[in-house]
Structures are given as C-alpha cells and as structure tokens.
Design an enzyme around this catalytic site. Structure first.
Site, PDB file in Angstrom:
ATOM      1  N   SER A 136     -72.695 -35.877  84.524  1.00  0.00           N
ATOM      2  CA  SER A 136     -72.767 -35.952  83.300  1.00  0.00           C
ATOM      3  C   SER A 136     -73.943 -35.207  82.419  1.00  0.00           C
ATOM      4  CB  SER A 136     -72.595 -37.616  82.909  1.00  0.00           C
ATOM      5  OG  SER A 136     -72.637 -37.800  81.397  1.00  0.00           O
ATOM      6  N   LYS A 162     -69.065 -33.167  82.909  1.00  0.00           N
ATOM      7  CA  LYS A 162     -68.815 -33.743  81.695  1.00  0.00           C
ATOM      8  C   LYS A 162     -69.881 -33.697  80.715  1.00  0.00           C
ATOM      9  CE  LYS A 162     -69.402 -38.945  80.789  1.00  0.00           C
ATOM     10  NZ  LYS A 162     -69.110 -40.036  81.124  1.00  0.00           N
ATOM     11  N   LYS A 164     -71.519 -34.314  77.052  1.00  0.00           N
ATOM     12  CA  LYS A 164     -71.548 -35.573  75.887  1.00  0.00           C
ATOM     13  C   LYS A 164     -71.356 -34.698  74.522  1.00  0.00           C
ATOM     14  CE  LYS A 164     -72.711 -39.161  78.130  1.00  0.00           C
ATOM     15  NZ  LYS A 164     -71.704 -40.530  78.154  1.00  0.00           N
ATOM     16  N   ASP A 189     -67.137 -36.592  76.658  1.00  0.00           N
ATOM     17  CA  ASP A 189     -67.522 -38.002  76.467  1.00  0.00           C
ATOM     18  C   ASP A 189     -67.956 -37.978  75.052  1.00  0.00           C
ATOM     19  OD1 ASP A 189     -67.965 -40.801  76.419  1.00  0.00           O
ATOM     20  OD2 ASP A 189     -69.090 -40.715  78.281  1.00  0.00           O
ATOM     21  N   GLU A 214     -63.044 -38.654  76.743  1.00  0.00           N
ATOM     22  CA  GLU A 214     -63.604 -40.006  77.064  1.00  0.00           C
ATOM     23  C   GLU A 214     -64.098 -40.953  75.779  1.00  0.00           C
ATOM     24  OE1 GLU A 214     -66.369 -40.180  80.305  1.00  0.00           O
ATOM     25  OE2 GLU A 214     -67.013 -42.013  79.942  1.00  0.00           O
ATOM     26  N   ASP A 239     -63.867 -46.046  78.107  1.00  0.00           N
ATOM     27  CA  ASP A 239     -64.998 -46.523  78.955  1.00  0.00           C
ATOM     28  C   ASP A 239     -65.293 -47.760  78.189  1.00  0.00           C
ATOM     29  OD1 ASP A 239     -67.561 -46.971  79.769  1.00  0.00           O
ATOM     30  OD2 ASP A 239     -68.414 -45.086  79.235  1.00  0.00           O
ATOM     31  N   LYS A 263     -66.541 -49.121  85.423  1.00  0.00           N
ATOM     32  CA  LYS A 263     -68.277 -49.285  85.660  1.00  0.00           C
ATOM     33  C   LYS A 263     -68.255 -50.839  85.930  1.00  0.00           C
ATOM     34  CE  LYS A 263     -69.861 -46.015  82.258  1.00  0.00           C
ATOM     35  NZ  LYS A 263     -70.299 -45.763  80.893  1.00  0.00           N
ATOM     36  N   GLY A 291     -70.742 -44.052  85.374  1.00  0.00           N
ATOM     37  CA  GLY A 291     -72.449 -44.302  85.802  1.00  0.00           C
ATOM     38  C   GLY A 291     -73.168 -44.700  84.653  1.00  0.00           C
TER      39      GLY A 291
HETATM   40  C1  NPQ Z   1     -71.262 -43.057  79.541  1.00  0.00           C
HETATM   41  N1  NPQ Z   1     -73.223 -42.755  81.404  1.00  0.00           N
HETATM   42  O1  NPQ Z   1     -70.432 -42.601  80.735  1.00  0.00           O
HETATM   43  C2  NPQ Z   1     -72.663 -43.291  79.991  1.00  0.00           C
HETATM   44  C3  NPQ Z   1     -73.475 -43.603  78.884  1.00  0.00           C
HETATM   45  C4  NPQ Z   1     -74.877 -43.890  79.089  1.00  0.00           C
HETATM   46  C5  NPQ Z   1     -73.587 -40.996  82.983  1.00  0.00           C
HETATM   47  O2  NPQ Z   1     -72.725 -40.572  80.740  1.00  0.00           O
HETATM   48  C6  NPQ Z   1     -79.551 -45.483  79.718  1.00  0.00           C
HETATM   49  C7  NPQ Z   1     -78.928 -46.321  80.608  1.00  0.00           C
HETATM   50  C8  NPQ Z   1     -79.064 -44.293  79.049  1.00  0.00           C
HETATM   51  C9  NPQ Z   1     -77.548 -46.084  80.448  1.00  0.00           C
HETATM   52  C10 NPQ Z   1     -77.034 -43.170  78.358  1.00  0.00           C
HETATM   53  C11 NPQ Z   1     -73.197 -41.201  81.635  1.00  0.00           C
HETATM   54  C12 NPQ Z   1     -77.721 -44.304  79.001  1.00  0.00           C
HETATM   55  C13 NPQ Z   1     -76.859 -45.114  79.620  1.00  0.00           C
HETATM   56  C14 NPQ Z   1     -75.548 -43.148  78.402  1.00  0.00           C
HETATM   57  C15 NPQ Z   1     -75.636 -44.930  79.813  1.00  0.00           C
HETATM   58  O3  NPQ Z   1     -70.894 -43.435  78.529  1.00  0.00           O
HETATM   59 MG    MG Z   2     -68.682 -42.960  78.731  1.00  0.00          MG
END
Ligand code: NPQ
Ligand code: MG
Length: 370
Positions: A136, A162, A164, A189, A214, A239, A263, A291
C-alpha cells in the site's frame, strides 16, 4: 480451558521508514498497544491496531488502553476458566470497541494454541505455506515521487500495488501509474473520503482496469456503496464498513461490494475474522488480508489468516522492511517472487525480541488476577 493470571499492556513506539499519508492523515511513527496474556499454561501476544488518533475508526490508543484495562481484561481475570468459545460471552458486555477486543482475544487464542502445540494457520484450517504480498503506497506530494515508489516496490517483487487516493489526488495520478505499468495488478483505496456526488471520479477510474476501488464512501453507508457499485464497472471492496460477519452479510446482500478486505483487528479478532471469511467464501466473494502497519505480532497473525482458502487476492501483508528499520520481532522478509512464509511455530509463531520490546516501550501496566 485455562486460567488467565495476568494481562500486561504496553504502549510501544516504532519509527516508520517513510511517512504514510492517507485521506485521513499522515503518520510518521507507529504507536500501538501490545498485549501479553499469561495463563496457567502459556503466554500469548496480541496487537491492538488502533492508532494515536481516531482517524481510521473511532478507536484510538488512549481509549483502547482504558477499555482493555478497565472493562475487558478484568472480565477475563475474574473468570474461573477462559476457553476460546467463551470469549464472545465474556467480553460481550462491552459494546463495539473491536480493536481493543481483538488485542485481548488474539492474545488468549495465541496462548491457547501455544499450550496445545498448534500453529494459528493450522487452527484456522489454512492450507497454504506462503502468501502473495501486495503493498500500500501513501499519498505523495508529486506524481514523480509516486512513480519512483511504485518502481521500487515492483523491483522488490510485490504482486499488487495499492494507491491511496483522496479528492483532487486521484484519477490523474492513477492514470500516470497505469500508463507507466500497463499490466500490473493495481488498486486504489480512498479510506471513505468521497461521496456519491463524486461519481465522475469513479467513472474516470473505471478506465484504468483496477482490481478494485477500496472504501470509496462513508464507512456507515452500505446503501450508497450498493448504489455506486451499480454505476461503475470496477469491483468495489469494503474495508472500514465491515466490522463483523453480520456487516459482511449485510454488504453482500445489498450488493455494496464484490470484494472484502478482512482485517482481524477491525472485526474484533481472529475468531470473528474467520467468520467473515466463511460468510464471503460461502457467497463466492473473494477476500484479502488488509494491513494496519502492524508490528511483527500483528503481521504474524495476518499471515496465518491470509493463508486460508478464501484469501484469493494478494493482501497488504508487506515485509517488515516496508514499514520499519527494526521490527519488534525478527523481521518478516518477502522472497523475490513476492511471497512470504506463513509462520509454522506454535500460536502465532513469533514473540517480541525482549531487547527491542524494552527499548520501544513508552508505557507499561500489569493487571493481575482478581
Ligand atoms: C487501509 N492500511 O487499508 C489501512 C489504513 C491505515 C496499509 O493501507 C497508522 C496505523 C496509520 C494504521 C494509516 C493500509 C495507518 C493505519 C492507514 C491504517 O485502509
Ligand atoms: Mg483500506
């Protein structure tokens, strides 16, 4: 069955190798609660996926700390016996707070499995010994910086990229990545940053042959997601909206998505995550493992989960090095073919390195049997 003798909470801090920007904020360090449960038979570890601020969901570290310390842990410490099947009932007096519950539940399950000599993957009935890894990528200041990161991760072997996105930094950026890499598995996402009024953005994204979009809309709005899914060709993936197996049933019945991100921390732990998997599998809906920038503790849990049959898409289960220079556990390493080994030891198969745990602990509290 076993007796829970002690619950230890630690707030730990780990610097990130690069800032991670999403539509809800920027993180430069990972801060989370690590739970250690001691039973009469074994110890177990769990990680709370909440962050410093309530940006991804309502939960956040200080709140989760209090919920675990004052409401969840005492219920386990009071009980004569704690079996995995008792956990929903023992913790059911606390409404919501799935991330806090997950940390404790996962630690109890880990202890149980260690005592039984079974790995978490075995207990889940997972049949794979390696899982495919995706990565990501946070929002960058420039398109050039994004393209550079994409190149780097592809060179390492990641099997799915992926991106953002947020309003204003979306279709054009995605188009640039797609133009540079016509054949890669690519997804986006939004972390709930859009409304149905932004339909033009999603129509534009439809041109880039994405694996999925996403969580485009508000986390509580399954109906609007269903409406959007009828208006775009690309599969939507939920998600933030999926906090339980019941949410998954609702989303699938409404047609709010065609893919689900699981998750374990978001849905209240490994037991509920398995139920979400089962709901989706029965409906023929592909799932993948999300994650939350986990340390090696949460990462090990994710790998066991991602090894289950229904996880047919590469997850956000990246290598430790994607996030940390020095993880809490021994580092999880990705092979050049873009896969990572599922831990085979008992329970989650890993534990924090004592020296690393000591140097990253910001606060510690120990709760004894009552
Ligand atoms: C998601 N994670 O899928 C999340 C969102 C996310 C890997 O994209 C600190 C702790 C900062 C958890 C930022 C990924 C974060 C976090 C983003 C989770 O939406
Ligand atoms: Mg997400």
């Amino acid at each position: 069955m076993s007796v829970v003798r002690n619950v230890e909470l630690r707030l730990i801090g780990l610097p990130l190798v690069r800032p991670f920007r999403t539509s809800f904020g920027t993180s430069t360090a990972k801060e989370c609660i690590i739970v250690r449960v001691e039973t009469d038979e074994a110890e177990g570890w769990g990680e709370c996926v909440a962050d410093v601020e309530p940006g991804y969901s309502e939960e956040f570290n200080e709140g989760a700390w209090l919920v675990i310390r004052d409401h969840l842990a005492p219920a386990l410490l009071r009980a004569d016996h704690v079996a995995i099947d008792d956990l929903d009932r023992l913790l059911g007096h606390v409404r919501g707070n799935p991330m806090a519950k997950a940390a404790l539940i996962d630690a109890v399950v880990d202890a149980r499995l260690r005592a039984d000599g079974v790995s978490m993957a075995q207990w889940l009935g997972a049949d794979r010994d390696r899982v495919a890894c995706g990565v990501s990528i946070g929002i960058t200041d420039t398109t050039e910086a994004l393209l550079e990161q994409v190149e780097g991760y592809l060179a390492e072997g990641y099997r799915r990229i992926k991106l953002k996105i947020e309003p204003g930094i979306d279709a054009e950026r995605v188009g640039a990545v797609r133009a540079a890499h016509p054949d890669i598995a690519l997804s986006v996402d939004a972390n709930a940053a859009y409304t149905i009024e932004d339909l033009d953005v999603f129509r534009a994204l439809d041109a880039y042959d994405l694996l999925m979009i996403e969580q485009p809309l508000h986390h509580a709005d399954l109906v609007r997601h269903a409406q959007l899914q009828r208006l775009v060709r690309t599969d939507l993936c939920l998600d933030e909206s999926i906090r339980s197996a019941a949410d998954a049933v609702a989303a699938l019945e409404l047609g709010s998505c065609r893919i689900v991100n699981i998750k374990q921390g978001r849905v209240g732990g490994i037991v509920e995550a398995r139920r979400v998997h089962d709901v989706c599998r029965a409906a023929g809906v592909p799932v993948w493992c999300g994650g939350m920038l986990e340390t090696g503790i949460g990462r090990a849990q994710n790998l066991a989960l991602a090894a289950m049959q229904g996880f047919t898409l590469p997850g956000d289960t990246s290598a430790s090095a994607r996030y940390f220079l020095d993880d809490l556990t021994a580092p999880f390493v990705m092979a050049p073919d873009g896969t990572m080994a599922v831990p085979t030891g008992t329970g989650i198969g890993v534990a924090p390195r004592p020296d690393r745990l000591a140097e990253t602990t910001l606060r510690r509290e120990s709760l004894g049997k009552v």
